[in-house]
Design a protein around this motif. Sequence first.
Motif, mmCIF file in Angstrom:
data_model
loop_
_atom_site.group_PDB
_atom_site.id
_atom_site.type_symbol
_atom_site.label_atom_id
_atom_site.label_comp_id
_atom_site.label_asym_id
_atom_site.label_seq_id
_atom_site.Cartn_x
_atom_site.Cartn_y
_atom_site.Cartn_z
ATOM 1 N N LEU A 142 0.946 -1.169 -0.129
ATOM 2 C CA LEU A 142 0.016 0.004 0.195
ATOM 3 C C LEU A 142 1.114 1.321 0.004
ATOM 4 O O LEU A 142 0.817 2.433 -0.461
ATOM 5 C CB LEU A 142 -0.888 -0.222 1.173
ATOM 6 N N LEU A 143 1.975 0.831 0.600
ATOM 7 C CA LEU A 143 3.045 2.107 0.904
ATOM 8 C C LEU A 143 3.417 2.536 -0.466
ATOM 9 O O LEU A 143 3.459 3.736 -0.780
ATOM 10 C CB LEU A 143 4.176 2.142 2.056
ATOM 11 N N GLU A 144 4.168 1.802 -1.225
ATOM 12 C CA GLU A 144 4.141 1.815 -2.657
ATOM 13 C C GLU A 144 3.430 2.594 -3.873
ATOM 14 O O GLU A 144 4.091 3.169 -4.137
ATOM 15 C CB GLU A 144 5.232 0.441 -3.149
ATOM 16 N N LYS A 145 2.457 1.657 -2.915
ATOM 17 C CA LYS A 145 0.977 2.774 -4.047
ATOM 18 C C LYS A 145 0.966 4.241 -4.159
ATOM 19 O O LYS A 145 0.947 5.003 -4.403
ATOM 20 C CB LYS A 145 -0.064 1.665 -4.117
ATOM 21 N N GLU A 146 0.276 4.712 -2.013
ATOM 22 C CA GLU A 146 -0.006 5.757 -1.779
ATOM 23 C C GLU A 146 0.576 6.531 -1.754
ATOM 24 O O GLU A 146 0.621 7.911 -1.574
ATOM 25 C CB GLU A 146 -1.402 4.872 -0.805
ATOM 26 N N LYS A 147 2.263 5.754 -1.647
ATOM 27 C CA LYS A 147 3.480 7.261 -0.804
ATOM 28 C C LYS A 147 3.494 7.821 0.732
ATOM 29 O O LYS A 147 3.946 7.877 1.509
ATOM 30 C CB LYS A 147 3.315 8.437 -1.935
ATOM 31 N N VAL A 148 2.010 7.678 0.872
ATOM 32 C CA VAL A 148 1.784 8.013 2.366
ATOM 33 C C VAL A 148 0.835 7.151 2.818
ATOM 34 O O VAL A 148 -0.133 7.332 2.363
ATOM 35 C CB VAL A 148 1.376 9.495 2.440
ATOM 36 N N ILE A 149 0.906 6.540 4.243
ATOM 37 C CA ILE A 149 0.184 5.685 4.497
ATOM 38 C C ILE A 149 -0.563 6.968 6.542
ATOM 39 O O ILE A 149 0.899 5.884 7.201
ATOM 40 C CB ILE A 149 0.433 4.868 4.511
ATOM 41 N N PRO A 150 -1.403 7.445 6.669
ATOM 42 C CA PRO A 150 -1.512 7.464 7.411
ATOM 43 C C PRO A 150 -2.345 6.652 8.760
ATOM 44 O O PRO A 150 -2.404 5.591 7.899
ATOM 45 C CB PRO A 150 -3.340 8.340 7.532
ATOM 46 N N ALA A 151 -1.647 6.628 10.003
ATOM 47 C CA ALA A 151 -2.364 5.592 11.270
ATOM 48 C C ALA A 151 -3.192 5.322 10.996
ATOM 49 O O ALA A 151 -3.436 4.246 11.336
ATOM 50 C CB ALA A 151 -1.436 6.496 12.311
ATOM 51 N N GLU A 152 -3.938 5.994 11.033
ATOM 52 C CA GLU A 152 -5.547 5.404 10.833
ATOM 53 C C GLU A 152 -5.934 4.485 9.803
ATOM 54 O O GLU A 152 -6.429 3.345 9.919
ATOM 55 C CB GLU A 152 -6.700 6.270 11.087
ATOM 56 N N LYS A 153 -5.123 4.861 8.327
ATOM 57 C CA LYS A 153 -5.430 3.077 7.863
ATOM 58 C C LYS A 153 -4.926 1.800 8.274
ATOM 59 O O LYS A 153 -5.037 0.936 7.916
ATOM 60 C CB LYS A 153 -4.676 4.109 6.488
ATOM 61 N N ILE A 154 -3.462 2.205 9.472
ATOM 62 C CA ILE A 154 -2.680 1.043 10.068
ATOM 63 C C ILE A 154 -3.220 0.135 10.839
ATOM 64 O O ILE A 154 -4.171 -1.074 10.611
ATOM 65 C CB ILE A 154 -1.351 1.964 10.250
ATOM 66 N N TYR A 155 -4.181 1.061 11.317
ATOM 67 C CA TYR A 155 -4.999 0.696 12.707
ATOM 68 C C TYR A 155 -6.039 -0.174 11.903
ATOM 69 O O TYR A 155 -6.301 -0.858 12.101
ATOM 70 C CB TYR A 155 -5.690 2.174 13.569
ATOM 71 N N GLU A 156 -6.396 0.454 10.642
ATOM 72 C CA GLU A 156 -8.255 -0.307 10.010
ATOM 73 C C GLU A 156 -7.839 -1.923 9.753
ATOM 74 O O GLU A 156 -8.188 -2.306 9.807
ATOM 75 C CB GLU A 156 -8.409 0.271 9.195
ATOM 76 N N LEU A 157 -6.358 -1.538 8.700
ATOM 77 C CA LEU A 157 -5.600 -3.030 7.749
ATOM 78 C C LEU A 157 -5.408 -4.391 9.268
ATOM 79 O O LEU A 157 -6.139 -5.134 9.610
ATOM 80 C CB LEU A 157 -4.248 -2.714 7.999
ATOM 81 N N MET A 158 -4.934 -3.709 10.619
ATOM 82 C CA MET A 158 -5.084 -4.250 11.959
ATOM 83 C C MET A 158 -5.609 -4.824 12.365
ATOM 84 O O MET A 158 -6.423 -6.136 12.352
ATOM 85 C CB MET A 158 -4.295 -3.487 13.619
ATOM 86 N N ASP A 159 -6.735 -4.693 12.223
ATOM 87 C CA ASP A 159 -8.171 -4.689 12.622
ATOM 88 C C ASP A 159 -9.179 -5.962 11.658
ATOM 89 O O ASP A 159 -9.744 -6.640 12.047
ATOM 90 C CB ASP A 159 -9.463 -3.695 12.538
ATOM 91 N N LYS A 160 -8.501 -5.560 10.797
ATOM 92 C CA LYS A 160 -9.205 -6.986 9.839
ATOM 93 C C LYS A 160 -8.342 -7.920 10.072
ATOM 94 O O LYS A 160 -8.251 -9.440 9.766
ATOM 95 C CB LYS A 160 -8.385 -6.256 8.348
#
Length: 160
Positions: A142-160
Amino acid sequence: MGHALVGINSKHHSKVSKVIINLSAPKSPGYTMFESSTTAIYTREALFEHLMILLAGRIAEEIFYDVSVTTGAINDFGEAFKLAEKMIIYYGMGRQLIYPSSSDKFKEMIDKEVLNLIHDAYQMSKLILINHKDLIKECAILLEKEKVIPAEKIYELMDK
């Protein structure tokens, strides 16, 4: 992503705000941003977690690439060593209290305490990263594609 995942799993350290990749910046192609600290006084736990975060980039390389690691962690290693030394010598945060002296005995005690502290931080950080290996892969893509990942997105992925 190693720094970010260990940061997110830290209870006493400043919170992760986002992870950025900029491959056109050769000296710092990727970095994790943390919220600003509101204090000048830190607990042993917060400093220990900072050591864990500093070591996490290299540990992530080791987990994914085994012996084929890069020189990218050189600054992190230098900072980790300086921090561990301060924790032992100036803050008295080792397993035993050491009053600095110029004798060889005290230098040896300090070296042993610093190495123990770095070793413990390394092991704790490695455990976190091994347990989140799939998440690191997913975030890296995702980082390679988006260049920036907010912490909220990481938490969202963790919840999955």
